[in-house]
Design a protein around this motif. Sequence first.
Motif, PDB file in Angstrom:
ATOM      1  N   HIS A  22     -29.905 -66.528 139.191  1.00 57.74           N
ATOM      2  CA  HIS A  22     -30.598 -67.726 139.675  1.00 57.74           C
ATOM      3  C   HIS A  22     -32.108 -67.498 139.663  1.00 57.74           C
ATOM      4  O   HIS A  22     -32.633 -66.720 140.452  1.00 57.74           O
ATOM      5  CB  HIS A  22     -30.123 -68.040 141.109  1.00 57.74           C
ATOM      6  N   HIS A  24     -36.054 -69.562 138.106  1.00 58.43           N
ATOM      7  CA  HIS A  24     -36.675 -70.742 137.475  1.00 58.43           C
ATOM      8  C   HIS A  24     -37.815 -70.295 136.562  1.00 58.43           C
ATOM      9  O   HIS A  24     -38.975 -70.544 136.826  1.00 58.43           O
ATOM     10  CB  HIS A  24     -37.142 -71.710 138.562  1.00 58.43           C
ATOM     11  N   HIS A  59     -33.691 -76.362 137.341  1.00 56.44           N
ATOM     12  CA  HIS A  59     -33.131 -77.457 138.146  1.00 56.44           C
ATOM     13  C   HIS A  59     -32.616 -78.570 137.245  1.00 56.44           C
ATOM     14  O   HIS A  59     -33.239 -78.903 136.232  1.00 56.44           O
ATOM     15  CB  HIS A  59     -34.212 -78.067 139.039  1.00 56.44           C
ATOM     16  N   GLU A  97     -29.105 -74.984 137.458  1.00 53.09           N
ATOM     17  CA  GLU A  97     -28.759 -75.184 138.871  1.00 53.09           C
ATOM     18  C   GLU A  97     -28.553 -76.678 139.060  1.00 53.09           C
ATOM     19  O   GLU A  97     -29.526 -77.447 139.024  1.00 53.09           O
ATOM     20  CB  GLU A  97     -29.889 -74.671 139.780  1.00 53.09           C
ATOM     21  N   HIS A 152     -27.505 -70.944 147.485  1.00 57.70           N
ATOM     22  CA  HIS A 152     -28.137 -70.744 148.793  1.00 57.70           C
ATOM     23  C   HIS A 152     -27.558 -71.574 149.944  1.00 57.70           C
ATOM     24  O   HIS A 152     -28.285 -72.399 150.537  1.00 57.70           O
ATOM     25  CB  HIS A 152     -29.661 -70.944 148.713  1.00 57.70           C
ATOM     26  N   ASP A 210     -33.719 -66.633 142.884  1.00 62.36           N
ATOM     27  CA  ASP A 210     -34.285 -67.994 142.984  1.00 62.36           C
ATOM     28  C   ASP A 210     -35.807 -67.934 142.802  1.00 62.36           C
ATOM     29  O   ASP A 210     -36.551 -68.713 143.394  1.00 62.36           O
ATOM     30  CB  ASP A 210     -33.917 -68.657 144.311  1.00 62.36           C
ATOM     31  N   HIS A 212     -39.359 -68.499 141.545  1.00 62.17           N
ATOM     32  CA  HIS A 212     -40.102 -69.559 140.855  1.00 62.17           C
ATOM     33  C   HIS A 212     -41.461 -69.065 140.366  1.00 62.17           C
ATOM     34  O   HIS A 212     -41.992 -69.593 139.399  1.00 62.17           O
ATOM     35  CB  HIS A 212     -40.373 -70.737 141.801  1.00 62.17           C
TER      36      HIS A 212
HETATM   37 FE   LIG Z   1     -33.096 -72.591 142.552  1.00 58.43          FE
END
Ligand SMILES: [Fe+2]
Length: 246
Positions: A22, A24, A59, A97, A152, A210, A212
């Motif tokens: 996971h 981005h 996303h 995601e 999450h 996750d 970013h």
């Molecule tokens: Fe995410």
Amino acid sequence: MFHIFKSSPKTPHEIFFHTDIHCHLVPGIDDGQKEAEPASELVEHEKGWGIDRIFATPHVTQDTYENTPGTIQPAFDLLKEAVGRKGIGVELHYSAEYRMDNFFLQQIKAGNLRPFPNNFLLVENSFVQEAWNLDKLLFDLRVKGYIPVLAHPERYAYYWAKRNRYQQLKDAGILFQVNVLSLAGHYGKQVRKVAEELMTNGWIDFLGTDMHNSEHADALDHYFASKNFLHHARQLEGFIRNDTAF
Ligand SMILES: [Fe+2]
């Protein structure tokens, strides 16, 4: 597999799993990285933690980021080229995601999803409320052959006052992906507390960064060098499925 407790780490931040499921880092198509070059630096950063297999998960949300494999693939190719130019030894893949909204339902109908291998599928609720008819939706996904992985779960504040919802979802066979940033305390004490409870119950199936941006990378650096991480790693190592599920 490298073992954090049986041999000395190659770097102070070397961690016990090698696959991030996971993040981005696909440039320009969500609220993560905007350009391929800095995104490739974050891939290199992950490599420094011992991660050598990354599934980028942009996303997919109605109205804001209506991504499909058709929009993700060309942006992913730019990232792959940038990573290739730097000679970073990381295996790169992409999935997505999926916010469970109407756009998602349309994509399911159109057969336009991009799951992980073995049909694992990363799904998320909105942060305001649980997805409408969540139980039926998750059941239908399973009937279609997907294995839903809820992103999450510790971050959905509306679950905090009704912790039995986690139990119900686990009983329904839903897998949980907890953010490393949650265990790191990046989103606050309450999120960390819930993430630790999920860990103690043995309900964490996957970890994900996750990540970013570089702020997240710095927060993770700090955490991986902490005693807290060693404490968490002792409970999670051997249980999480990042390197074995697909
Ligand atoms: Fe995410």
